[in-house]
Design a protein around this motif. Structure first.
Motif, PDB file in Angstrom:
ATOM      1  N   GLU A   6       8.822   2.720   2.973  1.00 32.66           N
ATOM      2  CA  GLU A   6       9.519   1.692   3.760  1.00 32.66           C
ATOM      3  C   GLU A   6      10.071   0.601   2.844  1.00 32.66           C
ATOM      4  O   GLU A   6      11.199   0.135   3.028  1.00 32.66           O
ATOM      5  N   GLY A  37       0.813  -1.207   0.000  1.00 28.82           N
ATOM      6  CA  GLY A  37       0.000   0.000   0.000  1.00 28.82           C
ATOM      7  C   GLY A  37       0.850   1.262   0.000  1.00 28.82           C
ATOM      8  O   GLY A  37       2.027   1.254   0.374  1.00 28.82           O
ATOM      9  N   GLU A  38       0.242   2.341  -0.404  1.00 21.32           N
ATOM     10  CA  GLU A  38       0.932   3.633  -0.499  1.00 21.32           C
ATOM     11  C   GLU A  38       1.575   4.034   0.828  1.00 21.32           C
ATOM     12  O   GLU A  38       2.674   4.579   0.842  1.00 21.32           O
ATOM     13  N   ALA A  39       0.949   3.724   1.930  1.00 18.00           N
ATOM     14  CA  ALA A  39       1.454   4.121   3.246  1.00 18.00           C
ATOM     15  C   ALA A  39       2.797   3.474   3.578  1.00 18.00           C
ATOM     16  O   ALA A  39       3.572   4.017   4.354  1.00 18.00           O
ATOM     17  N   ARG A  40       3.087   2.327   2.986  1.00 16.06           N
ATOM     18  CA  ARG A  40       4.332   1.611   3.303  1.00 16.06           C
ATOM     19  C   ARG A  40       5.311   1.577   2.137  1.00 16.06           C
ATOM     20  O   ARG A  40       6.342   0.924   2.208  1.00 16.06           O
ATOM     21  N   ARG A  41       4.977   2.276   1.067  1.00 13.01           N
ATOM     22  CA  ARG A  41       5.843   2.255  -0.107  1.00 13.01           C
ATOM     23  C   ARG A  41       7.235   2.821   0.176  1.00 13.01           C
ATOM     24  O   ARG A  41       8.233   2.287  -0.282  1.00 13.01           O
ATOM     25  N   TRP A  83       7.954  -4.733   9.687  1.00 12.72           N
ATOM     26  CA  TRP A  83       6.961  -5.293   8.771  1.00 12.72           C
ATOM     27  C   TRP A  83       5.974  -6.189   9.515  1.00 12.72           C
ATOM     28  O   TRP A  83       4.783  -6.140   9.267  1.00 12.72           O
TER      29      TRP A  83
END
Length: 159
Positions: free
Chosen positions: A38, A32-36, A127
Motif C-alpha cells: 500500500e 509493517g510488511e502487511a501494508r508495505r 490509512w
C-alpha cells in the motif's frame, strides 16, 4: 482564474507532492510488511502526480519548484504505527493543497485536481480506517502558513 493564480496553485501542489514522495520513502521503510505494498502504491501515485505537475507548470511557462534534499518530519516515525500516522498526515496535507488547485483552476486542470483530491482522500481513509467530512479542509484550519525551511509540515500549506 488567471494563469498566475493557476501557476501558484500548481507550484504549491508540486511542492506538496515532492514532500509526499519523500514522506512515503519513510513510511515504506517503517510500515509493517502487511501494508508495505500500500505504501509503495501511494509512493508511485505521488511520483506520477509530481511528474505531471512538472509538465503542467512548464506548460504555463513556469519553472517547476525543486524538491528539497530532505524534509523534517512532523513527528518521529520509529515504528509501524507512527508510519501509518505519517501516511495519513501526508494524504491529508496533499488533499488540502489539491483543494486549492480545484479552486484556482478550471476545465481539464480542475478535473485533474479534483481527481487528485479524491485519490488522496481515499488513501487517507484507507490509512486512517475512517473518513472525514471534508477532506483537505478541516485539517487546514489549524495549520500555520509555510515558511522557507524544508519540512513536511511546511512543504505545503497543509503539511
Amino acid at each position: 482564474m488567471s494563469e498566475k493564480q493557476q501557476l501558484e496553485a500548481l507550484q504549491k501542489a508540486l511542492a506538496a507532492e515532492h514532500a509526499a514522495v519523500y514522506g512515503y520513502g519513510v513510511v515504506g521503510g517503517r510500515v509493517g510488511e502487511a501494508r508495505r505494498a500500500e505504501a509503495k502504491a501511494a509512493y508511485d501515485a505521488h511520483r506520477a502526480r509530481r511528474d505531471a505537475l512538472v509538465r503542467a507548470v512548464r506548460d504555463l511557462g513556469g519553472r517547476p519548484v525543486a524538491a528539497a534534499p530532505a524534509y523534517a518530519l512532523p513527528f518521529p516515525v520509529p515504528d509501524p504505527a507512527a508510519a501509518v500516522r505519517l501516511a495519513v498526515d501526508l494524504e491529508d496535507r496533499v488533499a488540502g493543497v489539491w483543494s486549492d488547485v480545484v479552486r484556482a483552476t478550471g476545465g481539464e486542470r480542475r478535473s485533474t485536481a479534483a481527481e487528485a483530491l479524491r485519490e488522496a482522500a481515499v488513501r487517507a481513509v484507507r490509512w486512517r480506517g475512517e473518513s472525514v467530512a471534508f477532506p483537505g479542509l478541516a485539517e487546514r484550519a489549524t495549520t500555520a502558513s509555510p515558511s522557507s525551511s524544508a519540512s513536511l509540515s511546511q512543504a505545503a500549506p497543509t503539511m
